[in-house]
Each structure stands twice: as C-alpha cells, then as structure tokens.
Design a protein around this motif. Structure first.
Motif, short mmCIF file in Angstrom:
data_model
loop_
_atom_site.label_atom_id
_atom_site.label_comp_id
_atom_site.label_asym_id
_atom_site.label_seq_id
_atom_site.Cartn_x
_atom_site.Cartn_y
_atom_site.Cartn_z
N GLN A 32 -96.29 60.28 -66.24
CA GLN A 32 -97.41 59.34 -66.29
C GLN A 32 -97.73 58.62 -67.63
O GLN A 32 -97.11 59.09 -68.63
CB GLN A 32 -98.72 60.13 -65.73
CG GLN A 32 -98.41 60.64 -64.38
CD GLN A 32 -98.60 59.49 -63.38
OE1 GLN A 32 -99.40 58.84 -63.43
NE2 GLN A 32 -97.53 59.79 -62.48
N LYS A 33 -98.42 57.60 -67.71
CA LYS A 33 -98.69 56.87 -68.81
C LYS A 33 -99.68 57.75 -69.51
O LYS A 33 -99.53 57.82 -70.94
CB LYS A 33 -99.47 55.68 -68.34
CG LYS A 33 -99.50 54.84 -69.45
CD LYS A 33 -100.27 53.46 -69.00
CE LYS A 33 -100.87 52.57 -70.18
NZ LYS A 33 -101.48 51.43 -69.69
N TRP A 35 -100.98 61.30 -70.44
CA TRP A 35 -100.32 62.89 -70.46
C TRP A 35 -101.31 63.85 -69.40
O TRP A 35 -100.98 64.42 -68.85
CB TRP A 35 -100.29 63.41 -71.69
CG TRP A 35 -101.64 63.84 -72.39
CD1 TRP A 35 -102.22 62.93 -73.22
CD2 TRP A 35 -102.24 65.07 -72.14
NE1 TRP A 35 -103.36 63.62 -73.67
CE2 TRP A 35 -103.45 64.75 -73.13
CE3 TRP A 35 -102.04 66.22 -71.58
CZ2 TRP A 35 -104.47 65.78 -73.26
CZ3 TRP A 35 -103.18 67.13 -71.79
CH2 TRP A 35 -104.10 66.99 -72.47
N MET A 63 -98.45 54.09 -62.12
CA MET A 63 -98.95 54.31 -63.60
C MET A 63 -97.88 55.20 -64.39
O MET A 63 -98.15 55.65 -65.55
CB MET A 63 -100.22 55.06 -63.50
CG MET A 63 -101.14 54.27 -62.93
SD MET A 63 -101.35 52.61 -63.60
CE MET A 63 -102.01 52.95 -65.26
N GLU A 64 -96.52 55.25 -64.09
CA GLU A 64 -95.69 55.92 -64.93
C GLU A 64 -95.16 55.34 -65.93
O GLU A 64 -95.54 54.07 -66.24
CB GLU A 64 -94.19 56.35 -64.01
CG GLU A 64 -93.66 55.06 -63.72
CD GLU A 64 -92.33 55.51 -63.07
OE1 GLU A 64 -91.32 54.96 -63.06
OE2 GLU A 64 -92.55 56.08 -61.90
N ARG A 65 -94.80 55.82 -67.04
CA ARG A 65 -94.77 55.31 -68.51
C ARG A 65 -93.60 54.14 -68.41
O ARG A 65 -93.98 53.11 -68.92
CB ARG A 65 -94.09 56.24 -69.42
CG ARG A 65 -95.31 57.34 -69.90
CD ARG A 65 -94.61 58.07 -70.95
NE ARG A 65 -95.55 59.30 -71.28
CZ ARG A 65 -95.40 60.47 -71.45
NH1 ARG A 65 -94.11 60.67 -71.83
NH2 ARG A 65 -96.33 61.41 -71.86
N LYS A 66 -92.45 54.17 -67.93
CA LYS A 66 -91.48 53.14 -67.60
C LYS A 66 -92.21 51.93 -67.05
O LYS A 66 -91.85 50.77 -67.57
CB LYS A 66 -90.34 53.55 -67.08
CG LYS A 66 -89.60 54.78 -67.38
CD LYS A 66 -88.31 54.95 -66.56
CE LYS A 66 -87.58 56.40 -67.34
NZ LYS A 66 -86.72 56.92 -66.40
N ALA A 68 -95.25 50.91 -66.75
CA ALA A 68 -96.28 50.48 -67.71
C ALA A 68 -95.52 49.56 -68.68
O ALA A 68 -96.14 48.49 -69.23
CB ALA A 68 -97.19 51.54 -68.03
N SER A 69 -94.73 50.47 -69.66
CA SER A 69 -94.05 49.53 -70.64
C SER A 69 -93.21 48.50 -70.32
O SER A 69 -93.31 47.53 -70.97
CB SER A 69 -93.28 50.45 -71.46
OG SER A 69 -92.02 51.19 -70.66
#
Length: 119
Positions: A32-33, A35, A63-66, A68-69
């Motif tokens: 997730q974005k 932690w 809302m996972e990090r990849k 979102a980035s």
C-alpha cells in the motif's frame, strides 16, 4: 443445537483468518501507499471476512505504491499544474455557527450537519 453453533463459529473464524491471510499475502506483492494500511486491511478482514476482501480489491488495491507513483508521474508528464497551497484561498469566511459547531466539545451527529453552512 449447541454443537451446530460451535461448528458455525469455527467455520466463520476459519474464513476470517483465511481472508486476512489472503490480503496479507497479496499486500506482499502489492504494498500500500501508506504503510499502516498494510496492517489495517488484514485486521479488518478478521471481523469483516469476505466483505473485507471485496472492499480491499474494490478500494485498497487502487492505493498501492506502484499505481500511486505512476499516477503522479503521469500527472507530471501531462503538464497538469497543481495549485500551490499558498495559492489556495477561501472564497468565503466561515460563519460563526460553523465555527461553534466545529469547536463544540461534544460529538456532532449527522442531523446537525445541515447547520454547517457558509455565511
């Protein structure tokens, strides 16, 4: 009758723990974005079980990090200018009633929200 209820309880617990494990394993692949959400989703699955898995795939995977980035990089490439926080201003000042409700020491319930209007 009591044995049937005990069996239903054990099955419900097994489903809830397997849903929490499922979400936790999926979060290893798709963190997730924030932690803390890596902890919140599996804990939520312990009491919402199957509904939590549905909500995780409906709302949490977005809302996972990849993602979102990549979304942030796409906005920068397309030239979308975001307004700086210093440029944001209120178009109207809040009414005294709005401030009084926000400053109240007791929790406001939803029927009171109709009084939250701008002056």
């Amino acid at each position: 009758m009591q044995h049937a209820l005990t069996l239903i309880a054990y099955v419900s617990l097994a489903v809830a723990f397997s849903c929490a494990l499922w979400i936790a394993l999926d979060e290893l692949k798709h963190p997730q974005k924030m932690w803390i959400m890596n902890l919140v989703w599996p804990v939520t699955a312990l009491y919402f079980s199957v509904a939590a898995v549905w909500a995780y795939y409906k709302f949490g995977r977005k809302m996972e990090r990849k993602a979102a980035s990549q979304h942030a990089r796409g906005a920068q490439k397309s030239g979308n200018d975001r307004r700086k926080s210093s440029q944001l201003t209120w178009s109207k000042s809040p009414s005294p009633r709005f401030i009084a409700v926000l400053a109240a020491p007791w929790p406001t319930s939803s029927p009171n929200l109709r009084f939250l209007r701008w002056a």
